[in-house]
Design a protein around this motif. Structure first.
Motif, short mmCIF file in Angstrom:
data_model
loop_
_atom_site.label_atom_id
_atom_site.label_comp_id
_atom_site.label_asym_id
_atom_site.label_seq_id
_atom_site.Cartn_x
_atom_site.Cartn_y
_atom_site.Cartn_z
N ALA A 1 0.83 -1.21 0.00
CA ALA A 1 0.00 0.00 0.00
C ALA A 1 0.87 1.26 0.00
N VAL A 2 1.90 1.29 0.86
CA VAL A 2 2.78 2.46 0.92
C VAL A 2 3.52 2.65 -0.40
N PHE A 3 3.98 1.55 -0.97
CA PHE A 3 4.69 1.64 -2.25
C PHE A 3 3.76 2.15 -3.35
N ALA A 4 2.52 1.63 -3.39
CA ALA A 4 1.57 2.05 -4.43
C ALA A 4 1.24 3.54 -4.31
N VAL A 5 0.98 3.98 -3.08
CA VAL A 5 0.67 5.40 -2.87
C VAL A 5 1.88 6.26 -3.22
N GLY A 6 3.07 5.82 -2.82
CA GLY A 6 4.28 6.57 -3.12
C GLY A 6 4.54 6.66 -4.61
N TRP A 7 4.31 5.56 -5.33
CA TRP A 7 4.53 5.55 -6.77
C TRP A 7 3.59 6.52 -7.48
N VAL A 8 2.32 6.48 -7.10
CA VAL A 8 1.34 7.40 -7.71
C VAL A 8 1.72 8.85 -7.39
N LEU A 9 2.08 9.12 -6.15
CA LEU A 9 2.43 10.47 -5.74
C LEU A 9 3.64 10.99 -6.50
N LEU A 10 4.62 10.11 -6.70
CA LEU A 10 5.87 10.53 -7.34
C LEU A 10 5.74 10.64 -8.85
N ASN A 11 4.95 9.77 -9.47
CA ASN A 11 4.92 9.68 -10.93
C ASN A 11 3.67 10.21 -11.60
N ARG A 12 2.62 10.46 -10.83
CA ARG A 12 1.36 10.84 -11.45
C ARG A 12 0.74 12.11 -10.86
N THR A 13 1.51 12.86 -10.08
CA THR A 13 0.96 14.07 -9.47
C THR A 13 1.91 15.25 -9.66
N THR A 14 1.36 16.43 -9.48
CA THR A 14 2.17 17.65 -9.53
C THR A 14 3.25 17.64 -8.44
N PHE A 15 2.91 17.09 -7.27
CA PHE A 15 3.87 17.02 -6.18
C PHE A 15 5.11 16.24 -6.62
N GLY A 16 4.90 15.12 -7.29
CA GLY A 16 6.02 14.32 -7.74
C GLY A 16 6.87 15.05 -8.76
N ARG A 17 6.23 15.71 -9.72
CA ARG A 17 6.99 16.45 -10.73
C ARG A 17 7.80 17.57 -10.08
N ARG A 18 7.21 18.20 -9.07
CA ARG A 18 7.94 19.26 -8.37
C ARG A 18 9.12 18.69 -7.59
#
Length: 330
Positions: free
Chosen positions: A182-199
Motif C-alpha cells: 500500500a505504501v509503495f503504491a501510494v508513493g509511486w502514484v504520488l511521485l509519478n502521477r501528481t504535480t507534487f512528484g513532478r515538483r
C-alpha cells in the motif's frame, strides 16, 4: 510550473530506455541471487515460509526506503530515519499510550514520525541548515529521547488487539506485506502521477530553476521530509508488530540500509532522478543477500562487507554512467 515532461521527446525517450535497462539489470541480479540461494539451500530457500519471512523482514525497511527515495530525489539526505523509527516505536509502546488502545498507539506512531520529519524539513528549508547536519542532530536527539522514555529497557506490547491485527493475515498474505504494498503504491502514484512528484524531481534537479518557475521550494522540501518521517512512523508500527516490543535499539542502521537500497535502485545521490520500483528491487536484493547469509550460517560481519561492496559498486556505476552521458551530450 517546471514540468520534467517538457523535456525534448528524444532526451525523454533516452532517459526511459536507460531506466528500463537499469531496472532489467536489477531484476537480473535479484534472479541470480535467488538462484544462488536455491542452489545453497534447495530444501528451504524457496519455501512459502522462507519467502514470507523475507518479505516481512523487507517490509519495514522498504517503507523507510520509500520516504528516503523522495528525500534523495529532492536533493537531500536523511540520516535520522532509524532513530525516528526507534522513538516512534518506544512512544507507542509506553504503558500510558497502550492504555488508550490500539488506535491511539497507531496514531501516536504516525504523529511522532510525521512530527520529527517536519522538524527536519523546517530546519533544512527555513532554517537553512545543511541536510546532513540537521538530520544528524535529529538522529542524536531522537535516539536520546527514545532511551529516556524507555529507560533503555524493552517495552513489551500488552495490547492484544494491536498484535492480533498487525501480526495477522488478509487473504493468506501477512498484514505487514499488505502495508508495504500500500505504501509503495501510494508513493509511486504520488511521485509519478501528481504535480507534487513532478515538483520533487524539479527541486532535486535544479532548486533555483524550480524557484524561478514558481515552485515554493522551501515548503516543498519541508513536505518531502514530512513524508519521510511519516514513513518512519509506519515502519515503527511494523517493527513493533513483528517483535511485539518497542526499544531504543529498533531501527538500528535503517538509515544506511535505506540509502543503500535507494542508491542500488538507481536514484542519483545528487537528486533530480530516481525510481521507486528500483528502490523496491534494491530492498529485495539486500533482503535476499541477508537471507542467504543467514540460511548458510555465515557471520554478519561478512554480510556487512558484502553490503559495502555492493554500495560502492552501485555508486561507481552511477558515476560511470553520468560521465558517459556527459560525453555523449558534448
Amino acid at each position: 510550473m517546471l514540468d520534467p515532461k517538457s523535456a525534448p521527446p528524444r532526451a525523454e525517450r533516452k532517459h526511459r530506455r536507460a531506466l528500463d535497462l537499469r531496472l532489467t539489470g536489477l531484476l537480473g541480479v535479484l534472479v541470480v541471487l535467488c538462484a544462488v540461494g536455491y542452489a545453497t539451500r534447495p530444501d528451504s530457500f524457496l519455501t512459502e515460509a522462507n519467502i514470507s519471512t523475507m518479505l516481512r523482514l523487507a517490509a519495514a525497511i522498504g517503507v523507510v526506503s520509500v520516504g528516503m527515495t523522495f528525500v534523495i530525489i529532492s536533493g537531500g539526505i536523511d540520516l535520522s530515519v532509524g532513530s525516528i523509527v526507534a522513538l516512534a516505536g518506544v512512544w507507542m509502546t509506553t504503558v500510558a499510550t497502550q492504555s488508550y488502545g490500539p488506535v491511539v498507539m497507531v496514531l501516536c506512531a504516525l504523529l511522532v514520525g510525521l512530527g520529527c520529519g517536519l522538524v527536519n524539513g523546517l530546519l533544512i528549508s527555513y532554517g537553512k541548515i545543511v541536510p546532513f547536519i540537521a538530520t544528524l542532530a535529529m538522529y542524536a536527539s531522537a535516539k536520546g529521547l527514545a532511551e529516556r522514555l524507555s529507560g533503555r529497557r524493552t517495552q513489551v506490547v500488552t495490547e492484544t488487539g494491536f498484535t492480533t491485527f498487525f501480526r495477522g493475515d488478509v487473504l493468506g498474505v501477512p498484514v505487514l506485506i499488505w502495508m508495504l504494498a500500500a505504501v509503495f503504491a501510494v508513493g509511486w502514484v504520488l511521485l509519478n502521477r501528481t504535480t507534487f512528484g513532478r515538483r520533487t524531481f524539479a527541486v532535486g534537479g535544479n532548486a533555483e530553476a524550480a524557484r524561478l518557475a514558481g515552485i515554493d521550494v522551501r515548503r516543498h522540501t519541508a513536505l518531502v521530509y514530512g513524508i519521510a518521517g511519516l514513513c518512519c512512523g509506519i515502519a515503527a508500527l511494523m517493527v513493533v508488530a513483528r517483535t511485539t516490543s518497542g526499544a531504543s535499539t529498533n531501527g538500528m542502521f535503517y538509515e544506511l540500509d535505506a540509502i543503500a537500497a535507494v542508491v542500488i535502485g538507481g536514484t542519483l545521490l545528487t537528486g533530480g532522478r530516481g525510481s521507486l520500483i528500483g528502490t523496491l528491487i534494491g530492498v529485495l536484493i539486500f533482503t535476499v543477500v541477508g537471507n542467504i547469509f543467514t540460511q548458510n550460517n555465515l557471520d554478519t560481519d561478512i554480510q556487512n562487507i558484502a553490503k559495502g561492496v555492493i554500495i560502492v559498486a552501485a555508486v561507481l556505476l552511477q558515476r560511470t554512467t553520468a560521465r558517459r552521458r556527459s560525453a555523449h551530450a558534448t
